[in-house]
Design an enzyme around this catalytic site. Structure first.
Site, PDB file in Angstrom:
ATOM      1  N   ARG A 117       0.838  -1.197   0.000  1.00  0.00           N
ATOM      2  CA  ARG A 117       0.000   0.000   0.000  1.00  0.00           C
ATOM      3  C   ARG A 117       0.871   1.244   0.000  1.00  0.00           C
ATOM      4  O   ARG A 117       1.734   1.413   0.852  1.00  0.00           O
ATOM      5  CB  ARG A 117      -0.939   0.021   1.207  1.00  0.00           C
ATOM      6  CG  ARG A 117      -1.978  -1.095   1.158  1.00  0.00           C
ATOM      7  CD  ARG A 117      -2.981  -0.991   2.280  1.00  0.00           C
ATOM      8  NE  ARG A 117      -3.873  -2.146   2.265  1.00  0.00           N
ATOM      9  CZ  ARG A 117      -4.819  -2.368   3.179  1.00  0.00           C
ATOM     10  NH1 ARG A 117      -4.979  -1.517   4.178  1.00  0.00           N
ATOM     11  NH2 ARG A 117      -5.591  -3.437   3.100  1.00  0.00           N
ATOM     12  N   ARG A 157       2.020   1.112  10.299  1.00  0.00           N
ATOM     13  CA  ARG A 157       1.701   1.503   8.915  1.00  0.00           C
ATOM     14  C   ARG A 157       2.937   1.293   8.041  1.00  0.00           C
ATOM     15  O   ARG A 157       3.831   2.137   8.014  1.00  0.00           O
ATOM     16  CB  ARG A 157       1.232   2.958   8.848  1.00  0.00           C
ATOM     17  CG  ARG A 157      -0.109   3.196   9.507  1.00  0.00           C
ATOM     18  CD  ARG A 157      -0.558   4.640   9.350  1.00  0.00           C
ATOM     19  NE  ARG A 157      -1.755   4.900  10.107  1.00  0.00           N
ATOM     20  CZ  ARG A 157      -3.001   4.742   9.655  1.00  0.00           C
ATOM     21  NH1 ARG A 157      -3.178   4.321   8.422  1.00  0.00           N
ATOM     22  NH2 ARG A 157      -4.047   5.009  10.405  1.00  0.00           N
ATOM     23  N   GLU A 212      -6.740  -0.497  15.507  1.00  0.00           N
ATOM     24  CA  GLU A 212      -7.391  -1.431  14.593  1.00  0.00           C
ATOM     25  C   GLU A 212      -6.446  -2.567  14.211  1.00  0.00           C
ATOM     26  O   GLU A 212      -5.285  -2.344  13.867  1.00  0.00           O
ATOM     27  CB  GLU A 212      -7.834  -0.708  13.324  1.00  0.00           C
ATOM     28  CG  GLU A 212      -8.496  -1.622  12.307  1.00  0.00           C
ATOM     29  CD  GLU A 212      -8.493  -1.055  10.892  1.00  0.00           C
ATOM     30  OE1 GLU A 212      -8.519  -1.856   9.945  1.00  0.00           O
ATOM     31  OE2 GLU A 212      -8.432   0.182  10.748  1.00  0.00           O
ATOM     32  N   SER A 238     -10.602  -5.421   9.999  1.00  0.00           N
ATOM     33  CA  SER A 238     -11.822  -4.777   9.517  1.00  0.00           C
ATOM     34  C   SER A 238     -12.593  -5.831   8.733  1.00  0.00           C
ATOM     35  O   SER A 238     -12.070  -6.386   7.765  1.00  0.00           O
ATOM     36  CB  SER A 238     -11.472  -3.571   8.638  1.00  0.00           C
ATOM     37  OG  SER A 238     -12.610  -2.805   8.342  1.00  0.00           O
ATOM     38  N   ARG A 249       0.468  -6.261  12.743  1.00  0.00           N
ATOM     39  CA  ARG A 249      -0.161  -5.612  13.895  1.00  0.00           C
ATOM     40  C   ARG A 249      -0.387  -6.603  15.035  1.00  0.00           C
ATOM     41  O   ARG A 249      -0.365  -6.219  16.208  1.00  0.00           O
ATOM     42  CB  ARG A 249      -1.476  -4.953  13.471  1.00  0.00           C
ATOM     43  CG  ARG A 249      -1.254  -3.773  12.536  1.00  0.00           C
ATOM     44  CD  ARG A 249      -2.475  -2.898  12.390  1.00  0.00           C
ATOM     45  NE  ARG A 249      -2.184  -1.748  11.534  1.00  0.00           N
ATOM     46  CZ  ARG A 249      -2.943  -0.662  11.442  1.00  0.00           C
ATOM     47  NH1 ARG A 249      -4.051  -0.575  12.154  1.00  0.00           N
ATOM     48  NH2 ARG A 249      -2.613   0.329  10.640  1.00  0.00           N
TER      49      ARG A 249
END
Length: 509
Positions: free
Chosen positions: A345, A360, A432, A435, A474
């Protein structure tokens, strides 16, 4: 993607639903739709008239009679009108359709009725919190307040007492310390950002030694759980995909600039020439005399061009597109797929946020869950998929909470989303980690993915769902922060010890 017939039939309801996700006006869509349908109808009428008049003129010619002038002029008029429509940008149906498609392709999915209103994360609604009840974990007892945040009085860990319990030592040496963040814990264990910065730049990391093994163990544990316990089919999918695959799941065209693209070769001659040996010209000249340039041109002409691909931002793209352009039997549904893949990403969140650490990264690993269902199955499948992701956190005994996202905070393709947020004591915050979204028929329309209900001739669009089960990096962060010890070591969660070859603790080098 949305059904224009539904918008046309009930524009007010569509506009109200879109307004829950941001300001929206449906009038321009209706105008373009009406203009497109009117233009196509006129073209069909003109073509039919040309065919009718041409047949009539043909009858005159068969009788060797001169056709009336008005018939000939009618054909000329219709052809001129068709030529005008084709050349006029404002009336050409292809141009109008392109304008309509551009708008339709950029519209997000409609929120489900039970999705709360809101514009950002402040409108998200807490659904539940979960915390381990066992005292042997090297984490403090959690007593969440009404909002789910741990009480400030438990901000410090009585690590000595907990270490004593863990090791079976009755004499507890009380030692308090403030939890560290994962990058401070991980660096002595083999988390190397400095070398990655030199090799690749910001937002990359090397994992070495024990921490690399722990990362691998997490991914394998997640795959085994989802395949054995929840019946997902393991898939090893492509990491490079075409435009239509990215369009199908909603990454294109809206999120074009958030993606990484594989190298194409618009300047392939330059790249090819630069890859040749330094003495290539002299060697070629000796063999070919003065005809070196022609020889080089011949070689370049044979050099293959590369097709342009997108690097997947998530295995959702590869897995969901497995049913692209297919008509499935009702008995096949639901389909459940899982994959552990690297993800890429370009988007890295708000400027300056999470610039340190693994939260990130441009490249990361994730175990993805994808389900393809009939419409009446998707709500139950959404809950099932969420429980599958939650089971990973519970088995690892990591505190987390489930949030129902509001309309303004959901992803582009989702009609309903749960976020799972894991507790990170080093950050003193929930972050988070997964999702899980029900996309309804939104992606299926973009992929033209259908199924045939039992006993019916007509087909219907399937429903698609996707979720992280979990983001491996994560989860590694959460393990490091929740299982840290005062001496800098990290205790291995019990569920991962078999995957670690019996290793129970990572210690700094």
């Amino acid at each position: 993607m949305h059904d224009i017939k539904s918008i046309r039939a009930n524009p007010e309801a569509f506009s109200l639903a879109q307004n829950r996700r941001g300001t929206f006006a449906v009038d321009h869509i209706l105008d373009l739709d009406q203009k497109l349908r009117g233009g196509l109808a006129e073209i069909e009428t003109l073509k039919a008239e040309i065919n009718r008049v041409s047949r009539e003129i043909g009858e005159y010619k068969k009788r060797q009679e001169q056709p009336p002038v008005d018939l000939t002029e009618k054909v000329i008029f219709c052809k001129d009108r068709l030529a005008y429509i084709d050349s006029n940008a404002n009336q050409n149906p292809n141009n109008i359709k392109n304008s309509l498609d551009k708008i339709m392709h950029a519209l997000p999915n409609l929120p489900a009725d039970d999705v709360p209103d809101g514009t950002d994360e402040a409108g998200n609604v807490l659904q539940k919190t979960w915390e381990p009840t066992h005292s042997h974990l090297p984490t403090p007892p959690r007593h969440p307040r009404e909002g789910g945040d741990p009480s400030d009085e438990f901000a410090k860990i009585n690590q000595g007492e907990l270490d004593s319990r863990l090791r079976g030592n009755d004499e507890a040496a009380v030692l308090q310390f403030s939890p560290k963040q994962h990058f401070d814990i991980g660096t002595p264990l083999g988390l190397d950002f400095e070398t990655a910065q030199q090799v690749s730049g910001a937002r990359f990391a090397y994992l070495r030694g024990g921490i690399a093994r722990l990362n691998r163990a997490l991914g394998q544990f997640m795959l085994d759980t989802h395949t054995i316990k929840f019946g997902y089919e393991e898939v090893n999918p492509p990491l490079l995909v075409r435009d239509e695959a990215m369009f199908g799941t909603g990454q294109l065209p809206k999120f074009l600039h958030d993606q990484f693209i594989s190298a194409d070769m618009p300047n392939r001659e330059k790249l090819f020439a630069e890859s040749l040996p330094a003495d290539f010209e002299q060697r070629m000249a000796a063999v070919q005399g003065e005809n070196y340039q022609q020889c080089l041109n011949d070689m370049l002409a044979k050099a293959p061009t590369r097709e342009q691909f997108w690097m997947i931002p998530t295995a959702e793209v590869s897995l969901t597109n497995m049913v692209r352009e297919k008509i499935l039997a009702a008995a096949e549904l639901p389909l459940r797929f899982t994959a552990l893949t690297p993800c890429f990403r370009s988007e890295a969140g708000a400027a300056g946020r999470d610039t340190r650490g693994l939260i990130r990264q441009h490249q990361f690993e994730k175990v993805e869950l994808v389900s393809i269902t009939a419409p009446d199955q998707s709500d139950a499948e959404h809950e099932r998929m969420t429980l599958a992701a939650e089971s990973i956190l519970e088995t690892l005994e990591l505190p987390y909470r489930r949030m129902l996202l509001c309309a303004g905070d959901m992803g582009f393709s989702a009609q309903k989303t749960y976020d799972l947020e894991v507790w990170l004591p080093g950050q003193n915050a929930y972050r988070e980690i997964s999702s899980i979204s029900n996309c309804g028929a939104f992606q299926a329309r973009r992929m033209n993915s259908r199924y045939r209900p039992e006993g019916q001739k007509n087909t219907e669009f399937v429903h698609t769902l996707n979720g992280s089960g979990l983001a491996v990096g994560r989860t590694l962060v959460a393990v490091l922060e929740n299982y840290q010890n005062a001496d800098g070591s990290v205790t291995i969660p019990a569920a991962l010890i078999p995957y670690m070859g019996g290793i129970t603790e990572l210690t700094p080098n």
